[in-house]
Design a protein around this motif. Structure first.
Motif, short mmCIF file in Angstrom:
data_model
loop_
_atom_site.label_atom_id
_atom_site.label_comp_id
_atom_site.label_asym_id
_atom_site.label_seq_id
_atom_site.Cartn_x
_atom_site.Cartn_y
_atom_site.Cartn_z
N SER A 59 76.33 -15.80 14.65
CA SER A 59 74.95 -14.88 14.92
C SER A 59 74.20 -15.86 16.16
CB SER A 59 74.05 -15.06 13.82
OG SER A 59 73.46 -16.46 13.71
N PRO A 60 73.19 -15.29 16.79
CA PRO A 60 72.55 -16.15 17.77
C PRO A 60 71.52 -17.16 17.19
CG PRO A 60 71.47 -13.85 17.38
CD PRO A 60 72.55 -14.08 16.75
N ILE A 61 71.53 -17.36 16.00
CA ILE A 61 70.92 -18.38 15.39
C ILE A 61 71.57 -19.95 15.43
CG2 ILE A 61 69.82 -19.30 13.24
CD1 ILE A 61 68.48 -16.56 14.30
N PRO A 62 70.88 -20.54 16.28
CA PRO A 62 71.64 -22.06 16.47
C PRO A 62 71.73 -22.80 15.32
CG PRO A 62 69.38 -22.22 17.42
CD PRO A 62 69.49 -20.78 16.76
N ARG A 63 72.85 -23.66 15.32
CA ARG A 63 73.05 -24.40 14.10
C ARG A 63 72.23 -25.55 13.89
NH1 ARG A 63 78.84 -25.76 17.01
NH2 ARG A 63 79.91 -24.03 16.75
N ARG A 64 71.95 -25.65 12.53
CA ARG A 64 70.69 -26.69 12.17
C ARG A 64 71.24 -28.06 12.50
NH1 ARG A 64 67.43 -27.81 6.95
NH2 ARG A 64 65.22 -28.05 7.79
N ASN A 65 71.06 -28.44 13.82
CA ASN A 65 71.46 -29.78 14.37
C ASN A 65 70.31 -30.70 14.81
OD1 ASN A 65 74.21 -31.41 15.21
ND2 ASN A 65 72.86 -31.23 17.12
N PRO A 66 70.07 -31.61 14.21
CA PRO A 66 68.95 -32.50 14.74
C PRO A 66 68.84 -32.68 16.27
CG PRO A 66 69.73 -33.52 12.78
CD PRO A 66 70.73 -32.45 13.39
N MET A 67 67.68 -32.59 16.90
CA MET A 67 67.58 -32.92 18.39
C MET A 67 66.56 -34.00 18.45
SD MET A 67 67.64 -29.09 20.23
CE MET A 67 68.48 -27.82 19.64
N TYR A 68 66.90 -34.76 19.30
CA TYR A 68 66.28 -35.94 20.02
C TYR A 68 65.81 -35.90 21.54
CZ TYR A 68 64.41 -40.93 19.30
OH TYR A 68 63.98 -41.91 19.17
N VAL A 69 64.56 -35.62 21.70
CA VAL A 69 64.16 -35.18 23.10
C VAL A 69 63.41 -36.79 23.46
CG1 VAL A 69 62.92 -33.70 24.77
CG2 VAL A 69 64.16 -32.93 22.71
N VAL A 70 64.04 -37.25 24.57
CA VAL A 70 63.33 -38.33 25.06
C VAL A 70 62.44 -38.21 26.35
CG1 VAL A 70 63.43 -40.83 25.53
CG2 VAL A 70 65.06 -39.72 24.05
N VAL A 71 61.41 -38.72 26.34
CA VAL A 71 60.45 -38.44 27.56
C VAL A 71 60.42 -39.65 28.19
CG1 VAL A 71 58.25 -37.76 28.77
CG2 VAL A 71 59.34 -36.47 26.62
N HIS A 108 68.58 -44.78 24.43
CA HIS A 108 68.23 -43.97 23.42
C HIS A 108 69.51 -43.26 22.57
CE1 HIS A 108 63.91 -44.57 23.80
NE2 HIS A 108 64.10 -44.29 25.04
N LYS A 109 70.58 -43.46 23.47
CA LYS A 109 71.77 -42.51 22.59
C LYS A 109 71.94 -43.10 21.18
CE LYS A 109 75.54 -44.88 25.13
NZ LYS A 109 76.61 -44.81 25.87
N GLY A 110 71.87 -44.25 21.10
CA GLY A 110 71.97 -44.87 19.78
C GLY A 110 70.94 -44.33 18.82
N LYS A 111 69.65 -44.44 19.17
CA LYS A 111 68.48 -44.12 18.47
C LYS A 111 68.84 -42.35 17.88
CE LYS A 111 65.19 -47.16 20.38
NZ LYS A 111 63.94 -47.19 21.28
N ALA A 112 69.40 -41.63 18.68
CA ALA A 112 69.83 -40.46 18.54
C ALA A 112 71.11 -40.19 17.85
CB ALA A 112 70.08 -39.74 19.78
N GLY A 113 71.67 -41.20 17.24
CA GLY A 113 72.77 -41.20 16.65
C GLY A 113 74.34 -40.91 17.40
N GLN A 114 74.42 -40.94 18.48
CA GLN A 114 75.21 -40.80 19.36
C GLN A 114 75.48 -42.05 20.16
OE1 GLN A 114 73.84 -36.83 20.84
NE2 GLN A 114 75.57 -36.10 20.20
N PRO A 115 75.83 -43.09 19.61
CA PRO A 115 76.11 -44.42 20.52
C PRO A 115 77.46 -44.42 21.56
CG PRO A 115 76.82 -44.67 18.17
CD PRO A 115 76.04 -43.52 18.06
N ASP A 116 78.21 -43.37 21.17
CA ASP A 116 79.32 -43.42 22.14
C ASP A 116 79.42 -42.29 22.97
OD1 ASP A 116 80.68 -45.57 20.50
OD2 ASP A 116 81.42 -44.14 19.07
#
Length: 378
Positions: A317-329, A364-372
């Motif tokens: 469907s067009p409903i996106p996956r419930r995947n946490p997002m971390y937006v950094v300003v 911030h990629k580590g804080k977002a849970g994507q260190p690699d």
């Protein structure tokens, strides 16, 4: 309704968690100060003003230096969130299905009627001040940000002046830049009173979608619109890589199409508006996708000002996956207003923006849970 808790957490800065629409509650470690507001239209302004004032008993002096702030909305209802996302994002698939039905499934007279209705919806003027549109936008922003959920991390909340217009360079585009909802006016996270999002002109020729996205604060991405809204005091958010960035998109990595994108830098200098780097982690994983490869596809997308690709969310469907997002300003990059900036001046600021975005990503990629995770700037 629930409250919105605003908590300073030591050196980590200010954490604001928005959980409801009717109450705003701000708490210092000691002593406690509380306030209630009728709406959540601007919880940030209220919370920050209370925090800056200190307690009622003894005001605390302001500490110089950056003040990080984290905003997180936790409103989630399986039904309400699905409805909000379907209204916000489902119009793309809906138009596709209706066009297929008109061309291949329906009798000729019904096809003509359906295509006529879609054409009217494509050209009919949008009422920017529609009360229904405003209510719908608040509903979408409330439940969309709580669905993933979206976390907004502002490196220095004090660096933003509500009387100043800013140019936000948001990356990546991904299939859809849905994390930008965290910066919208109706979400109420950023302490800026007027914000617009520049989007591909193709959006504003798409029936139904153009109404919903206009009410949410989107405008066609043109030089004229960009300059006129900045001049009127609006902060403008744009994706520098645009839809062309999708042609470079790769699985399991992030790509920012920036090396040749200097137009937004030039306009920011001409208008004297600070430039703010923004990066959204997790957005690329919200959808599965497939696109053709090759130069012909790239040229075709450039001509259309739209990148055709197949994408899908939950159960196709067009409903996106419930995947946490971390937006950094990031912190605003100050520029000197110059009516006719030289190429060297534009190159210098452009280089600063790319460096700041890369630094923001690495930090911030580590804080977002994507260190690699790696960012490729092309």
């Amino acid at each position: 309704m629930g409250g919105s808790a605003c908590q300073p957490v030591g050196l980590e800065g200010l954490i604001i968690t928005a959980t409801g629409e009717d109450d705003t509650q701000c708490r210092r470690e000691a002593p406690e100060t509380q306030a209630t507001a009728g709406e959540l239209a601007r919880p940030v302004s209220l919370c920050l003003s209370l925090l800056m004032e200190g307690s009622n008993d003894r005001p605390e002096p302001m500490v110089d230096g950056p003040k990080p702030a984290i905003f997180r909305r936790t409103d989630y209802s399986p039904f309400k969130s699905t409805v909000a996302l379907a209204i916000w994002l489902g119009a793309i698939h809906l138009n596709f299905v209706l066009c297929l039905a008109a061309l291949f499934l329906l009798p000729r007279y019904l096809s003509v009627v359906l295509l006529g209705i879609l054409f009217v919806l494509m050209v009919i003027p949008v009422d920017y001040n529609s009360s229904m549109g405003q209510r719908l936008s608040r509903y979408i922003c409330k439940y969309a940000t709580g669905y993933f959920p979206v976390t907004l991390h502002v490196e220095d909340i004090r660096a933003f002046d509500p009387n100043q217009a800013y140019v936000f360079g948001y990356e990546p585009h991904s299939v859809l830049p849905i994390g930008v909802v965290s910066l919208c006016n109706y979400t109420g996270f950023m302490p800026l009173p007027k914000i617009k999002v520049l989007a591909s002109s193709a959006v504003f020729y798409t029936p139904i979608l153009r109404h919903i996205w206009t009410w949410l604060g989107l405008i066609p991405a043109s030089r004229k619109n960009f300059i006129s809204y900045l001049a009127a005091g609006y902060s403008c958010i744009l994706i520098p890589g645009g839809v062309q960035e999708l042609t470079y998109m790769e699985p399991d990595s992030e790509v920012a199409f920036l090396r040749r994108r200097q137009g937004f830098i030039r306009i920011a200098i001409e208008m004297g508006c600070p430039i703010v780097p923004v990066f959204c982690f997790g957005q690329t994983n919200a959808y599965g996708w497939w696109k053709p490869k090759g130069d012909l596809y790239t040229r075709f997308a450039r001509v259309l000002k739209f990148t055709p690709l197949v994408f899908w969310g939950v159960n196709g469907s067009p409903i996106p996956r419930r995947n946490p997002m971390y937006v950094v300003v990031g912190k605003p990059i100050e520029v000197k207003k110059t009516v006719q900036p030289t190429k060297e001046e534009v190159d210098e600021v452009h280089g600063k923006f790319i460096a700041a975005l890369q630094e923001l990503f690495d930090k911030h990629k580590g804080k977002a849970g994507q260190p690699d995770l790696q960012l490729k700037i092309v």
